[in-house]
Scaffold this motif. Structure first.
Motif, PDB file in Angstrom:
ATOM      1  N   GLU A   1      39.455  45.525-130.506  1.00 22.86           N
ATOM      2  CA  GLU A   1      39.271  46.468-131.603  1.00 22.86           C
ATOM      3  C   GLU A   1      38.648  47.769-131.097  1.00 22.86           C
ATOM      4  O   GLU A   1      37.482  47.796-130.692  1.00 22.86           O
TER       5      GLU A   1
ATOM      6  N   THR B   1      35.111  48.978-132.463  1.00 23.87           N
ATOM      7  CA  THR B   1      33.883  48.219-132.220  1.00 23.87           C
ATOM      8  C   THR B   1      32.715  49.133-131.857  1.00 23.87           C
ATOM      9  O   THR B   1      32.840  50.019-131.012  1.00 23.87           O
TER      10      THR B   1
ATOM     11  N   LEU C   1      32.518  46.978-136.921  1.00 26.02           N
ATOM     12  CA  LEU C   1      33.755  47.750-136.879  1.00 26.02           C
ATOM     13  C   LEU C   1      33.625  48.879-137.889  1.00 26.02           C
ATOM     14  O   LEU C   1      33.192  48.656-139.031  1.00 26.02           O
TER      15      LEU C   1
ATOM     16  N   ARG D   1      39.052  41.059-139.833  1.00 22.16           N
ATOM     17  CA  ARG D   1      39.356  41.259-138.416  1.00 22.16           C
ATOM     18  C   ARG D   1      38.226  40.756-137.521  1.00 22.16           C
ATOM     19  O   ARG D   1      38.462  40.218-136.433  1.00 22.16           O
TER      20      ARG D   1
END
Length: 407
Positions: A290, A293, A319, A360
């Protein structure tokens, strides 16, 4: 001045090493490093610290920062971190070793012990007060062969290169090109590397056109002076919740000002941990999957005001995209008086995309849970390496390197 605790320095030193070997979660062991730490007297490099403090498993500040709100300028590193980083480095008899961050000189003395009479050690620091202190301590303890250089560590010390081993005792956001030039092919670099709000001691093997990790361990170090690619800011009006991110991430704190006062979405997984079980690998997996992050910290007053508690209020993965944020959270499972307490893992999201971001995070919790000790591979390439020469993985660009993180 060191004071008498009733136990000899040798006894205290052996007790410290025994405790490190019993409790150090890194799992890294090397008999030569153990011998060095039982031999080199840490207290002799901390003459103003009581013996008990010199042989406690904690860092010791040797130069305070005049800014009361800032981190110290120099510390003696925590002994268990010193231990596992030296194991990662794998110094051999006769090696030429370069250290960035001179500290008290203690680490350089350990390196000299490991490199032996046929080896060479150079330690470097940008602060002349620190190098002067290290020089005095090294000379006073029979380590006058160690070279002490006052210089920006990012420049290295070309005049004594090439090096078989390089180790940084300061947190690095980038890997300077000079280090590539001065580290021999086949050599090793151990560095507290910082990315996406986290810090890990990464052991790299130097190859012709890249450096490839073979060990990634949790650590924390004072950041090096001069690398300013990390950003941080508060995201609430009361200045209780703070984000830490990298300059290459499109994060705008002002867009999050209203998010934490709005509705929240909490998503749970079936993954649980015990009271002392690490879930650090979730953050690593997020950084490898990701781009959004980063790190969130929350003052206790924020939770009192209604913020859903981050898993670790001082440093939890998050996130962030646009006006939305999600972060890792934990919740104690139902009480059972005959078993150890357990905590289930999940995520909480705020903002228009908060629920999606929370999902996620949970996807990476589920990926981590069945393989909790697996470490990522981190490969560093020169900054001019084209995309076509990079393997699949999360690419993080720095001024001097391109990092690729994969599982």
């Amino acid at each position: 001045m060191n004071t008498d605790t009733g136990a000899s320095p040798e006894d205290l030193r052996n007790r410290l090493v025994d405790a490190i070997l019993q409790q150090d979660p890194s799992g890294l062991r090397d008999a030569r490093v153990e011998s060095a730490m039982r031999t080199v007297p840490r207290h002799a490099f901390l003459p103003d610290a009581p013996l008990k403090e010199a042989y406690a498993n904690k860092s010791v500040t040797i130069k305070e920062n005049p800014d009361a709100d800032a981190l110290p300028l120099s510390c003696a590193s925590q002994p268990d971190v010193v231990h596992f980083m030296l194991v990662q480095l794998a110094v051999r008899e006769g090696d030429n070793v370069f250290e960035i961050g001179a500290g008290t000189g203690y680490n350089a003395a350990l390196l000299q012990h490991l490199a032996g009479s046929s080896g060479h050690v150079t330690t470097c620091d940008i602060d002349p007060d620190v190098t002067a202190y290290a020089r005095r301590m090294l000379d006073a303890n029979g380590c006058d062969d160690v070279r002490v250089v006052t210089r920006d560590g990012a420049l290295g010390t070309e005049e004594f290169s090439p090096y078989d081993r390089m180790i940084a005792a300061v947190g690095m956001w980038d890997l300077p090109g000079t280090w590539w030039d001065q580290l021999a092919v086949g050599g090793r670099l151990v560095v507290p590397l910082r990315w996406r709000g986290l810090s890990r001691s990464v052991a790299f093997r130097r190859e012709k056109d890249r450096m490839t990790s073979d060990s990634v361990k949790m650590c924390g170090f004072l950041p090096v002076i001069g690398q300013d690619g990390e950003r941080n800011d508060y995201i609430d009006d009361d200045r209780l919740v703070r984000l830490y991110w990298d300059e290459d991430q499109p994060i705008t704190p002002e867009l999050l000002r209203d998010a934490l006062t709005g509705p929240k979405s909490v998503v749970w997984t079936d993954a649980t941990v015990g009271p002392v079980e690490s879930f650090d690998g979730i953050w690593l997996r997020l950084s490898a999957t990701e781009r959004a992050t980063c790190r969130i910290t929350a003052n206790p007053a924020a939770m009192e005001a209604g913020l859903h508690r981050p898993a670790s209020p001082a440093l939890s993965p998050a996130l962030v995209e646009g006006d939305s944020i999600a972060y890792l959270t934990v919740e104690r499972t139902a009480e059972d008086p005959v078993t150890e307490p357990r905590f289930r893992l999940g995520a909480v999201g705020y903002g228009s995309a908060g629920a999606d971001l929370a999902e996620r995070i949970c996807a990476q919790i589920r990926a981590w849970s069945p393989a909790r000790t697996v470490e990522p591979s981190i490969t560093a390439y020169p900054a001019d390496t084209p995309d076509t020469a990079l393997p699949d993985g999360a690419v993080i660009d720095r001024p001097s390197v391109r990092l690729v993180i994969t599982y």
